[in-house]
Motif scaffolding. Sequence first.
Motif, PDB file in Angstrom:
ATOM      1  N   ALA A 106      -7.649   2.632  -3.560  1.00 25.54           N
ATOM      2  CA  ALA A 106      -8.023   2.779  -2.566  1.00 25.54           C
ATOM      3  C   ALA A 106      -9.593   2.360  -2.348  1.00 25.54           C
ATOM      4  O   ALA A 106      -9.987   2.903  -2.859  1.00 25.54           O
ATOM      5  CB  ALA A 106      -7.217   3.354  -1.537  1.00 25.54           C
ATOM      6  N   THR A 107      -9.858   1.724  -0.513  1.00 23.12           N
ATOM      7  CA  THR A 107     -11.040   1.521  -1.221  1.00 23.12           C
ATOM      8  C   THR A 107     -11.288   1.785   0.630  1.00 23.12           C
ATOM      9  O   THR A 107     -10.515   1.366   1.527  1.00 23.12           O
ATOM     10  CB  THR A 107     -11.620  -0.205  -0.305  1.00 23.12           C
ATOM     11  OG1 THR A 107     -10.829  -1.263  -0.219  1.00 23.12           O
ATOM     12  CG2 THR A 107     -11.758  -0.857  -2.023  1.00 23.12           C
TER      13      THR A 107
ATOM     14  N   VAL B 176      -1.185  -1.234  -4.052  1.00 25.06           N
ATOM     15  CA  VAL B 176      -2.649  -0.085  -3.690  1.00 25.06           C
ATOM     16  C   VAL B 176      -2.020   1.039  -3.828  1.00 25.06           C
ATOM     17  O   VAL B 176      -1.855   1.904  -2.862  1.00 25.06           O
ATOM     18  CB  VAL B 176      -4.057  -0.447  -2.361  1.00 25.06           C
ATOM     19  CG1 VAL B 176      -4.396   0.411  -2.078  1.00 25.06           C
ATOM     20  CG2 VAL B 176      -3.835  -2.196  -2.066  1.00 25.06           C
TER      21      VAL B 176
ATOM     22  N   VAL C  75       1.303  -1.045   0.014  1.00 25.71           N
ATOM     23  CA  VAL C  75       0.297  -0.188   0.426  1.00 25.71           C
ATOM     24  C   VAL C  75       1.000   1.418  -0.412  1.00 25.71           C
ATOM     25  O   VAL C  75       2.133   1.909   0.725  1.00 25.71           O
ATOM     26  CB  VAL C  75      -0.714   0.166   1.033  1.00 25.71           C
ATOM     27  CG1 VAL C  75      -1.381   1.323   1.210  1.00 25.71           C
ATOM     28  CG2 VAL C  75      -1.647  -1.416   1.371  1.00 25.71           C
TER      29      VAL C  75
ATOM     30  N   GLN D  94      -7.065  -2.271   3.390  1.00 17.87           N
ATOM     31  CA  GLN D  94      -6.719  -2.362   2.308  1.00 17.87           C
ATOM     32  C   GLN D  94      -6.278  -3.668   1.348  1.00 17.87           C
ATOM     33  O   GLN D  94      -6.771  -5.260   0.523  1.00 17.87           O
ATOM     34  CB  GLN D  94      -5.251  -1.292   1.588  1.00 17.87           C
ATOM     35  CG  GLN D  94      -5.909   0.029   1.656  1.00 17.87           C
ATOM     36  CD  GLN D  94      -7.288   0.635   1.134  1.00 17.87           C
ATOM     37  OE1 GLN D  94      -7.465   0.625   0.151  1.00 17.87           O
ATOM     38  NE2 GLN D  94      -7.470   1.459   2.196  1.00 17.87           N
TER      39      GLN D  94
ATOM     40  N   LYS E 268     -11.386   5.353   3.660  1.00 11.37           N
ATOM     41  CA  LYS E 268     -10.059   6.626   3.980  1.00 11.37           C
ATOM     42  C   LYS E 268     -10.710   6.279   5.074  1.00 11.37           C
ATOM     43  O   LYS E 268     -10.322   7.110   5.667  1.00 11.37           O
ATOM     44  CB  LYS E 268     -10.051   7.373   3.247  1.00 11.37           C
ATOM     45  CG  LYS E 268     -11.975   8.007   3.238  1.00 11.37           C
ATOM     46  CD  LYS E 268     -12.463   9.422   2.304  1.00 11.37           C
ATOM     47  CE  LYS E 268     -13.153  10.097   2.548  1.00 11.37           C
ATOM     48  NZ  LYS E 268     -14.661   9.176   2.628  1.00 11.37           N
TER      49      LYS E 268
END
Lengths: 245, 320
Positions: free
Chosen positions: A202-203, A85, A62, A98, A205
Amino acid sequence: MKILVCVTSVPDTITKITLTDNNTKLNKAGVQFITGPYDDYALSRAVELKEQLGGTVTVLNVGESDADPVIRKCLAIGADDAIRVNAEPTDAYFVAEQIAAIAKENSYDLILMGRESIDYNGGQVHGIVGEMLGLPSISPVMKLAVEGTTAKITREIEGGHEELEAGLPLVLGCQEPIAEWKIPNMRGIMSARTKPLKVVEATGKDTLTHITNYELPPARGACKMIPASEAETLIKLLRTEAKVI
Amino acid sequence: MSVLIFAELDEGALKKSSLEAIYYGSKVAALTGTSTTAIVLGEGNADELAKAGRFGATKVLHASDAQLNEGNAMAYASVVAEAANQEGADVIVLAKSSLADSMAARLAGKLKAGLAANVIELPDVSSGFRVKRSIFTGKAFAFTELTAEKKILAIKKNTITPEETEATATVEAFKPALNDTDFAVKVTNVEKATGDILLPEADLVVSAGRGLKGPENWGIVEDLAKALHAATACSKPVSDLDWRPHHEHVGQTGIKISPNLYIACGISGAIQHLAGVNSSKVIVVINKDPEAPFFKSADYGIVGDVFEVLPRLTKAVQEL
Ligand SMILES: Cc1cc2nc3c(=O)[nH]c(=O)nc-3n(C[C@H](O)[C@H](O)[C@H](O)COP(=O)(O)OP(=O)(O)OC[C@H]3O[C@@H](n4cnc5c(N)ncnc54)[C@H](O)[C@@H]3O)c2cc1C
Ligand SMILES: Cc1cc2nc3c(=O)[nH]c(=O)nc-3n(C[C@H](O)[C@H](O)[C@H](O)COP(=O)(O)OP(=O)(O)OC[C@H]3O[C@@H](n4cnc5c(N)ncnc54)[C@H](O)[C@@H]3O)c2cc1C
């Protein structure tokens, strides 16, 4: 055997840390980035297990595009493909979300991480991911063998170690001596260029922490030298001056 | 509302680091106007539980189920989460340890809590909730705002000097719902040195490196450690060569310690070694090479041969 290895891109262990922007940022100028040493152990063991049992090793980071050289090096060491990601990894919970999202899509038998990142030293991403996926997590893992669908694991404890058995899938935080660090060879480096590196967005936050500023430790005072011929003086000073014994 | 402290038992006794965590937790409770509850898991006797009161807990929850005698991070996290919910605890404090670290990570996932590891000071609660934590294995500090409702603080050894009082805590039995899936990992064997001072808990540490030449020479290191009631540690090559067990290896890739005194014998002082020991209060270096980099990070130094110097130091300690 499908293995996911999560890697960080971190300043080399010999880096002298300096700060910029009024102590709100770490100074990246001139800093060499490497794969987290613990992540490197995880990757090396993953590649060994693949050689032994067959299967695939996927590397996951990530991070932003400046992590790509580290990801390519992991591919050169023997991972088959990689996912990045695309996000600034500013918070462990966010990073874990993530990783969990990628893991849900792909059902891995093993998710290997380092015991902790060597930058922020959180030691938490494996536990949070385990929780998010409803899988056991174990850290710090010193040895890992797989027999069928069972993992045999040695975990370090204070003053020793314990031996564990658990069914796959599992999330593990690795450390030495799980494997020897692998150095990429020429063929690995060549083939890494064409191995797939998928970049995804990204999914979510959610961040639960936020760094406001940094500080460097104060320098130690000068070292007081004691001649070897008067070694006993040291013990006196530790008692009367330093007051630690 | 309360601050909840995870207090760890080792061989039936509350760990020293946990007493520090309880005391720290009581100070956080004072800052935030809440009370201090400690949770203890596994069988422990009344004297040990009373100790929690003397170090600042007003209440002790004791989950004495024998299934919890073995430190199981996943089961522990479930129990601590249940206790946090019962107590309405928004802040959970623990001392870093092999077990507590794993427990805290699971707990952070369960409670969606912001976890700050290696906290080295009391939080600043003047606006928000900000902690100072050590990062880059002691090479820097990050001031970190914990923005989630739930917060977990994993404190580093020597963050605060605990004071023992005559105070007492009420002890309540805590009967959590234990879940089979938390016991999915089977422990088949445990090998642990008994009676030794645990390295991460030790106030004094005598450590040695490749300068000792071989494992057969460790007697002089152990003698000094014994005289001082110190734990022993070593550099990475020493554990890589199997001269010493891995759980003694300190540094960037080993155990990170912050004792009152760290004595380094025949260790050159590579940056990766320093990373694990640089937060020690006092560092002593004994090395035959006056140019050894370790002297630059030391408080006291002796340029000399460890084979001559160590026995003399041991004798001097015995004569104190
Ligand atoms: C600009 C910037 C700002 C930051 N701000 C904050 C902040 O405000 N609060 C904060 O807590 N941290 C902050 N970080 C650090 C960031 O959270 C960590 O690098 C990482 O997200 C997890 O930290 P950790 O030390 O808890 O990881 P650990 O739990 O110690 O990591 C364990 C293992 O998880 C895996 N892992 C960890 N991170 C990643 C990743 N990014 N990709 C793939 N695998 C990974 C690795 O295998 C690693 O060995 C910031 C970083 C940057 C660059
Ligand atoms: C990614 C990475 C991570 C690492 N992590 C760690 C880590 O966690 N911990 C760690 O320790 N290292 C770590 N290292 C290794 C580190 O770089 C050094 O190689 C190591 O610390 C050296 O160990 P040493 O000081 O025992 O040995 P040496 O560097 O060989 O030093 C031996 C010292 O003993 C002295 N000496 C010799 N004989 C005598 C005598 N008779 N009397 C007195 N002094 C004597 C010598 O002058 C010398 O200074 C890491 C390296 C890397 C690349």
